[in-house]
Design a protein around this motif. Sequence first.
Motif, PDB file in Angstrom:
ATOM      1  N   GLY A  33       0.820  -1.204   0.000  1.00 21.89           N
ATOM      2  CA  GLY A  33       0.000   0.000   0.000  1.00 21.89           C
ATOM      3  C   GLY A  33       0.854   1.253   0.000  1.00 21.89           C
ATOM      4  O   GLY A  33       2.081   1.202   0.013  1.00 21.89           O
ATOM      5  N   GLY A  34       0.171   2.402  -0.006  1.00 27.48           N
ATOM      6  CA  GLY A  34       0.882   3.677   0.064  1.00 27.48           C
ATOM      7  C   GLY A  34       1.010   4.399  -1.255  1.00 27.48           C
ATOM      8  O   GLY A  34       0.653   3.879  -2.320  1.00 27.48           O
ATOM      9  N   ALA A  37      -1.806   4.960  -4.139  1.00 27.14           N
ATOM     10  CA  ALA A  37      -2.109   3.986  -5.194  1.00 27.14           C
ATOM     11  C   ALA A  37      -2.936   2.859  -4.589  1.00 27.14           C
ATOM     12  O   ALA A  37      -3.024   2.713  -3.369  1.00 27.14           O
ATOM     13  CB  ALA A  37      -0.816   3.441  -5.795  1.00 27.14           C
ATOM     14  N   ASP A  38      -3.573   2.080  -5.456  1.00 33.32           N
ATOM     15  CA  ASP A  38      -4.403   0.976  -4.982  1.00 33.32           C
ATOM     16  C   ASP A  38      -3.571  -0.037  -4.206  1.00 33.32           C
ATOM     17  O   ASP A  38      -2.418  -0.319  -4.552  1.00 33.32           O
ATOM     18  CB  ASP A  38      -5.080   0.269  -6.163  1.00 33.32           C
ATOM     19  N   SER A  39      -4.187  -0.591  -3.169  1.00 33.79           N
ATOM     20  CA  SER A  39      -3.531  -1.649  -2.403  1.00 33.79           C
ATOM     21  C   SER A  39      -3.512  -2.925  -3.238  1.00 33.79           C
ATOM     22  O   SER A  39      -4.468  -3.231  -3.953  1.00 33.79           O
ATOM     23  CB  SER A  39      -4.292  -1.886  -1.096  1.00 33.79           C
ATOM     24  N   VAL A  40      -2.405  -3.648  -3.149  1.00 31.85           N
ATOM     25  CA  VAL A  40      -2.254  -4.890  -3.907  1.00 31.85           C
ATOM     26  C   VAL A  40      -2.119  -6.054  -2.932  1.00 31.85           C
ATOM     27  O   VAL A  40      -1.246  -6.045  -2.058  1.00 31.85           O
ATOM     28  CB  VAL A  40      -1.011  -4.841  -4.829  1.00 31.85           C
ATOM     29  N   GLY A  70       6.274  -5.802 -12.691  1.00 34.40           N
ATOM     30  CA  GLY A  70       7.604  -5.320 -12.349  1.00 34.40           C
ATOM     31  C   GLY A  70       7.829  -5.316 -10.847  1.00 34.40           C
ATOM     32  O   GLY A  70       7.108  -5.968 -10.089  1.00 34.40           O
ATOM     33  N   ALA A  71       8.828  -4.554 -10.411  1.00 31.38           N
ATOM     34  CA  ALA A  71       9.207  -4.536  -8.995  1.00 31.38           C
ATOM     35  C   ALA A  71       8.600  -3.340  -8.270  1.00 31.38           C
ATOM     36  O   ALA A  71       8.529  -2.241  -8.815  1.00 31.38           O
ATOM     37  CB  ALA A  71      10.720  -4.512  -8.859  1.00 31.38           C
ATOM     38  N   GLU A  72       8.151  -3.575  -7.055  1.00 31.43           N
ATOM     39  CA  GLU A  72       7.650  -2.519  -6.168  1.00 31.43           C
ATOM     40  C   GLU A  72       8.696  -2.304  -5.076  1.00 31.43           C
ATOM     41  O   GLU A  72       9.081  -3.249  -4.380  1.00 31.43           O
ATOM     42  CB  GLU A  72       6.324  -2.939  -5.530  1.00 31.43           C
ATOM     43  N   THR A  73       9.171  -1.059  -4.932  1.00 32.19           N
ATOM     44  CA  THR A  73      10.141  -0.742  -3.881  1.00 32.19           C
ATOM     45  C   THR A  73       9.378  -0.401  -2.609  1.00 32.19           C
ATOM     46  O   THR A  73       8.570   0.530  -2.594  1.00 32.19           O
ATOM     47  CB  THR A  73      11.029   0.445  -4.294  1.00 32.19           C
ATOM     48  N   VAL A  74       9.633  -1.164  -1.542  1.00 28.77           N
ATOM     49  CA  VAL A  74       8.815  -1.031  -0.332  1.00 28.77           C
ATOM     50  C   VAL A  74       9.653  -1.159   0.938  1.00 28.77           C
ATOM     51  O   VAL A  74      10.794  -1.623   0.914  1.00 28.77           O
ATOM     52  CB  VAL A  74       7.714  -2.123  -0.290  1.00 28.77           C
ATOM     53  N   LEU A  75       9.043  -0.740   2.040  1.00 32.01           N
ATOM     54  CA  LEU A  75       9.546  -1.002   3.383  1.00 32.01           C
ATOM     55  C   LEU A  75       8.530  -1.890   4.091  1.00 32.01           C
ATOM     56  O   LEU A  75       7.333  -1.829   3.792  1.00 32.01           O
ATOM     57  CB  LEU A  75       9.702   0.300   4.176  1.00 32.01           C
ATOM     58  N   VAL A  96       7.776   2.997  -1.286  1.00 30.67           N
ATOM     59  CA  VAL A  96       8.720   4.062  -0.961  1.00 30.67           C
ATOM     60  C   VAL A  96       9.547   4.403  -2.195  1.00 30.67           C
ATOM     61  O   VAL A  96       9.902   3.524  -2.984  1.00 30.67           O
ATOM     62  CB  VAL A  96       9.649   3.637   0.208  1.00 30.67           C
ATOM     63  N   SER A  97       9.810   5.711  -2.375  1.00 31.67           N
ATOM     64  CA  SER A  97      10.723   6.165  -3.425  1.00 31.67           C
ATOM     65  C   SER A  97      12.088   6.374  -2.789  1.00 31.67           C
ATOM     66  O   SER A  97      12.179   6.835  -1.645  1.00 31.67           O
ATOM     67  CB  SER A  97      10.237   7.482  -4.043  1.00 31.67           C
ATOM     68  N   MET A  98      13.140   6.065  -3.508  1.00 27.64           N
ATOM     69  CA  MET A  98      14.472   6.128  -2.927  1.00 27.64           C
ATOM     70  C   MET A  98      14.882   7.543  -2.533  1.00 27.64           C
ATOM     71  O   MET A  98      15.759   7.735  -1.695  1.00 27.64           O
ATOM     72  CB  MET A  98      15.497   5.538  -3.901  1.00 27.64           C
ATOM     73  N   ASP A  99      14.244   8.567  -3.131  1.00 31.06           N
ATOM     74  CA  ASP A  99      14.635   9.942  -2.820  1.00 31.06           C
ATOM     75  C   ASP A  99      13.709  10.615  -1.808  1.00 31.06           C
ATOM     76  O   ASP A  99      13.861  11.797  -1.508  1.00 31.06           O
ATOM     77  CB  ASP A  99      14.697  10.787  -4.097  1.00 31.06           C
ATOM     78  N   GLU A 100      12.748   9.878  -1.254  1.00 32.38           N
ATOM     79  CA  GLU A 100      11.835  10.494  -0.291  1.00 32.38           C
ATOM     80  C   GLU A 100      12.340  10.342   1.139  1.00 32.38           C
ATOM     81  O   GLU A 100      13.131   9.449   1.455  1.00 32.38           O
ATOM     82  CB  GLU A 100      10.430   9.905  -0.419  1.00 32.38           C
ATOM     83  N   GLN A 101      11.880  11.240   2.004  1.00 30.22           N
ATOM     84  CA  GLN A 101      12.239  11.197   3.415  1.00 30.22           C
ATOM     85  C   GLN A 101      11.362  10.165   4.127  1.00 30.22           C
ATOM     86  O   GLN A 101      10.149  10.134   3.938  1.00 30.22           O
ATOM     87  CB  GLN A 101      12.029  12.570   4.057  1.00 30.22           C
ATOM     88  N   VAL A 102      11.994   9.329   4.933  1.00 33.14           N
ATOM     89  CA  VAL A 102      11.252   8.314   5.683  1.00 33.14           C
ATOM     90  C   VAL A 102      11.682   8.355   7.143  1.00 33.14           C
ATOM     91  O   VAL A 102      12.808   8.740   7.465  1.00 33.14           O
ATOM     92  CB  VAL A 102      11.493   6.896   5.117  1.00 33.14           C
ATOM     93  N   SER A 103      10.770   7.989   8.024  1.00 36.45           N
ATOM     94  CA  SER A 103      11.104   7.829   9.440  1.00 36.45           C
ATOM     95  C   SER A 103      11.254   6.340   9.694  1.00 36.45           C
ATOM     96  O   SER A 103      10.354   5.561   9.368  1.00 36.45           O
ATOM     97  CB  SER A 103      10.002   8.412  10.330  1.00 36.45           C
TER      98      SER A 103
END
Length: 212
Positions: A33-34, A37-40, A70-75, A96-103
Amino acid sequence: MAKQIEMDVAPREVFGKKTKSLRRQGLIPGNIGGHKADSVAIQFEAKVFKRLQHENRAGSIYALNLPGKGAETVLVHHVEHNTVSGEIQHVDFSRVSMDEQVSIKVPLHFVGESPALKDTKGTLLHMDALEVQCRASDILPAIEVDLSPLKTLDDTIYARDIKLPKGFKLVGDPEESVAKVAPPKVELPEAEAAEAAAEAAPAAESESTASE
């Protein structure tokens, strides 16, 4: 750049209580999720996920390979365990996008020698991880904490004392205790321990009688 862990997943068509059948087949149900976009709904091999979790730190970035998409980049957002067996019941992943801020909570790696720990033979009380904010691409396997400032039992290393890498920001209370040395437990000689127990017994009996 943070390492991405690849794992194959498949679309899931089983929901609710019926997911028990998946777990009996050695599969774990999950969701991606997140990012608005639609949850898969997905499923994946339990033994593979457990191995990857064991081999890699908490907060690792996964690249989930979904056939045809394809691939989904996730935490890993949340892992639900059975309260009795401890087995994994369900996993929620967040895009998650590699250039976004995450906690994220990053494990702490303690280095150096504490004079207080060495001299008193006490016990080191410490946090296991520190929550920080950073770019997803900068997530570290661990943050080092030097124990040498703990010279006496009165010394404490606080969250604000941790030297964070450039681009990292502390999340949470800066006054939270990260590490300190507790004094060793004092064991009474057998004679003193027996005497203390004998003195405590009448008091306990008196309280019991009074309550009746």
